[in-house]
Scaffold this active site. Sequence first.
Site: not given
Lengths: 152, 117
Positions: A48, A52, A104
Site C-alpha cells: 500500500e 501510493n 480505487r
Amino acid sequence: MTLQNYMALTIKAIPENVGLARIAVAVFAANLPFTITEIDEIKVAVSEAVTNAVVHAYPDGAGTVELRAEVSEEGLLIAVRDWGIGIPDLDQARKHGYSSDPERLGMGFYFMEELMDSVDVESEPGSGTTVIMRRQPKQADRIQRNTEPAVG
Amino acid sequence: MEVGKLGHFPHERIGTTYVIRLAGEVDELAAECFRAQVDEVIDAESIRTVVVVMRDVSFIDSSGLGAILGRYRRLQAKGGTLCIAEPPASIRALLELSGVPKLINIYNSERQALNAG
C-alpha cells in the site's frame, strides 16, 4: 534503542517494482519471530505504501522510492519515502474509503493502519512523503510474558 | 478452457458468464491487466455475469480489490453482476477488512458461483 539489523532499497517508482519492495521486506521481517499471517499483513502494508508513491507521487513521470527497514528491540520499522508532489490534504487522504479515483478502493492508509501497530505520515507539498510503519511480533510479547519470573 | 496469452489471466466463457481465474500476486501491476481484460470483454460482448475465481491468488492489496470493485460497478451499471469464488483464507481476511463482501457475493466454490449467476 539498538539497531540490530537494517536494509535499504532504492527503486524506480513503477508498478513493476512494488512486488520487489514487498518481497524484500517480507524476507527481512523474518529477522523477527513473525507468524506467516503477520508477514502476509506486513506485505500488504508495504504494498500500500509503495503503491501510493508509485501511483500518486510522480504524476509527471519517473521518480524514486526509497524503502528502509530496521529491526531493533522495538520491533520492525518500515519507512517508505518519495520526493514527489506530496499529499495536499493528509487528513482526507487517510480517511477510510476516500479516493480521488473511482477505480480505487481508497483503503491504502486504512489497510496500513489496521495491519500495522502504528503508521506515521509526513508530507510536504512539492517535497515528498514519508510513511513510517511499526510492528512488533505478537509472539514476542508472549515470550516476554512467559519469561517473567512467576514469583517476584 | 482458453489459456491466456501473456498479460492475460486464464478465462472461460459459459453462455453470458465470463469466468476469470486470477492467479499469483494481484497488486497494481496485475490489477491493470485484470481491468483491461475484463473491460474489453464486457464492452464488446453480451456478458452479464463475471465470476472471479481466486483459488490461485497468493496476495492481493487495495489496488487489486479496487479493480475488482470497479468491474463490479461497471457491470452493475449495465444490469449485470460480478461475484468472487474460492478466495483462500488469507485473501478472505483482507476482503472482510475491506468491506467488499457487503457488496459482492463470495462463494466457496466455482460451481456455487456459476449456479448463482
